[in-house]
Scaffold this motif. Structure first.
Motif, PDB file in Angstrom:
ATOM      1  N   ALA A 130       0.859  -1.188   0.000  1.00 36.11           N
ATOM      2  CA  ALA A 130       0.000   0.000   0.000  1.00 36.11           C
ATOM      3  C   ALA A 130       0.891   1.233   0.000  1.00 36.11           C
ATOM      4  CB  ALA A 130      -0.909  -0.010   1.234  1.00 36.11           C
ATOM      5  N   HIS A 131       0.275   2.410  -0.121  1.00 36.31           N
ATOM      6  CA  HIS A 131       1.038   3.648   0.012  1.00 36.31           C
ATOM      7  C   HIS A 131       1.619   3.729   1.420  1.00 36.31           C
ATOM      8  CE1 HIS A 131      -0.009   5.448  -3.823  1.00 36.31           C
ATOM      9  NE2 HIS A 131      -1.295   5.215  -3.612  1.00 36.31           N
ATOM     10  N   ALA A 132       2.852   4.224   1.523  1.00 36.37           N
ATOM     11  CA  ALA A 132       3.470   4.422   2.833  1.00 36.37           C
ATOM     12  C   ALA A 132       2.690   5.475   3.609  1.00 36.37           C
ATOM     13  CB  ALA A 132       4.926   4.837   2.675  1.00 36.37           C
ATOM     14  N   ARG A 133       2.607   5.291   4.912  1.00 37.10           N
ATOM     15  CA  ARG A 133       1.896   6.228   5.763  1.00 37.10           C
ATOM     16  C   ARG A 133       2.728   7.484   5.980  1.00 37.10           C
ATOM     17  NH1 ARG A 133       1.270   1.413   9.501  1.00 37.10           N
ATOM     18  NH2 ARG A 133      -0.682   0.392   8.915  1.00 37.10           N
ATOM     19  N   GLY A 134       2.057   8.601   6.174  1.00 38.91           N
ATOM     20  CA  GLY A 134       2.752   9.840   6.507  1.00 38.91           C
ATOM     21  C   GLY A 134       3.453  10.465   5.318  1.00 38.91           C
ATOM     22  N   ASN A 160       6.044  -4.121   8.395  1.00 34.41           N
ATOM     23  CA  ASN A 160       6.063  -3.205   7.253  1.00 34.41           C
ATOM     24  C   ASN A 160       7.496  -2.979   6.783  1.00 34.41           C
ATOM     25  OD1 ASN A 160       3.135  -2.287   7.463  1.00 34.41           O
ATOM     26  ND2 ASN A 160       3.897  -1.693   9.474  1.00 34.41           N
ATOM     27  N   PHE A 161       7.650  -2.828   5.466  1.00 36.43           N
ATOM     28  CA  PHE A 161       8.973  -2.501   4.917  1.00 36.43           C
ATOM     29  C   PHE A 161       8.803  -1.522   3.768  1.00 36.43           C
ATOM     30  CE2 PHE A 161      12.673  -2.816   2.242  1.00 36.43           C
ATOM     31  CZ  PHE A 161      13.720  -2.933   3.142  1.00 36.43           C
ATOM     32  N   THR A 162       9.526  -0.409   3.843  1.00 42.14           N
ATOM     33  CA  THR A 162       9.537   0.588   2.775  1.00 42.14           C
ATOM     34  C   THR A 162      10.957   0.734   2.253  1.00 42.14           C
ATOM     35  OG1 THR A 162       7.696   1.809   3.773  1.00 42.14           O
ATOM     36  CG2 THR A 162       9.049   2.984   2.165  1.00 42.14           C
ATOM     37  N   ALA A 163      11.170   0.395   0.982  1.00 38.12           N
ATOM     38  CA  ALA A 163      12.492   0.562   0.369  1.00 38.12           C
ATOM     39  C   ALA A 163      12.854   2.043   0.392  1.00 38.12           C
ATOM     40  CB  ALA A 163      12.478   0.024  -1.055  1.00 38.12           C
ATOM     41  N   THR A 164      14.019   2.362   0.971  1.00 35.24           N
ATOM     42  CA  THR A 164      14.396   3.752   1.177  1.00 35.24           C
ATOM     43  C   THR A 164      15.883   3.927   0.914  1.00 35.24           C
ATOM     44  OG1 THR A 164      12.747   3.847   2.967  1.00 35.24           O
ATOM     45  CG2 THR A 164      14.296   5.685   2.789  1.00 35.24           C
TER      46      THR A 164
END
Length: 275
Positions: A130-134, A160-164
């Motif tokens: 999903a879209h990352a929060r914030g 949760n994991f967001t590639a950053t």
């Protein structure tokens, strides 16, 4: 002496992706699945524990193979209803090595047909994106573990994991943790949250849904497929065979899943180390 003869059963425990996993079956222990969200390191990982769900775990999982609920239950909260004039989706359910791959094909105004594909990992995990929060944007890949406490209560954990770029989260290290309640201070469901809308749908079926009174239709083929898979795996275990997705110990390569969601801009699966 008698006290020296008394022993408490202990189980092997391993850390991965900010979580602790205990193996409670017969030895030798199989491989701990290194799902991508748990084992990726090229970004930021967080862990959530949600409110205890007051119903049987299977109700949570059957929701995951009923993709039309995204439109009918979540509406504009999940940003789908606002993109369609009428409900015209098609759904495919493809059994694979680790569960059921769900493929949603959605006609979007002015964009043609867009695909959303993600799996139910047998028997009790949903892999999602999903879209990352914030602020900051990006996409939030997640695993939702629906863990049975007993026949009428389920504990949900979400990783949760967001590639950053420039961030690193060790696969075997700790991760930031938070508790996420599904109800407000007055005990009402937090209906501005997609997750709380799901919990409302799960719990209002009752502690254990009476499936003898249901009437399944053409839109329930994912539920039928999942129930059939459960029966097949129960039979396999009864015959001494390994259930779906269980691999021998020592097999710990990252399992990168073919998750895409063209509706939110994920046109090809995320891969660790990809440019």
């Amino acid at each position: 002496t008698f006290k020296d003869s008394i022993k408490h059963q202990a189980y092997p425990v391993r850390a991965l992706g900010g979580m602790l996993f205990a193996y409670m079956g017969p030895l030798p222990a199989p491989a701990l699945p290194h799902w991508d969200v748990l084992a990726w390191e090229h970004g930021v990982r967080t862990v959530e524990r949600h409110s205890v769900v007051d119903c049987n775990w299977l109700q949570c999982m059957e929701n995951s193979v009923d993709p039309s609920h995204l439109y009918w239950l979540h509406g504009v909260t999940a940003h789908l209803a606002s993109l369609m004039d009428d409900y015209e989706e098609t759904h495919d359910f493809i059994n694979f090595d680790y569960g059921i791959m769900k493929r949603r094909s959605t006609p979007i105004k002015g964009k043609g047909i867009l695909v959303d594909q993600h799996p139910l990992l047998f028997p009790n995990i949903l892999r999602h994106v999903a879209h990352a929060r914030g602020e900051g944007g990006g996409l939030r890949h997640n695993l939702q573990f629906r863990v049975p406490i007993d026949d009428t209560h389920t504990q949900v954990f979400m990783v949760n994991f967001t590639a950053t770029p420039g961030e690193h989260s060790p696969a075997y290290g700790e991760a930031p943790f938070r508790f996420v309640p599904m109800r407000d201070e007055d005990g009402e469901y937090r209906l501005d949250m997609v997750l709380a809308q799901d919990v409302m749908a799960w719990e209002t079926q009752g502690p254990v849904m009476n499936r003898s009174e249901e009437q399944l239709g053409a839109g329930d083929k994912g539920v039928v497929n999942y129930r059939r898979l459960i029966r097949e795996q129960i039979d396999a275990v009864a015959k001494g065979k390994a259930p779906l997705g269980v691999r021998p110990g020592g097999n710990e390569a990252i399992i990168e899943l073919d998750v895409i969601n063209e509706r939110i801009g994920l046109m090809q699966p995320e891969r660790q180390g990809a440019a």
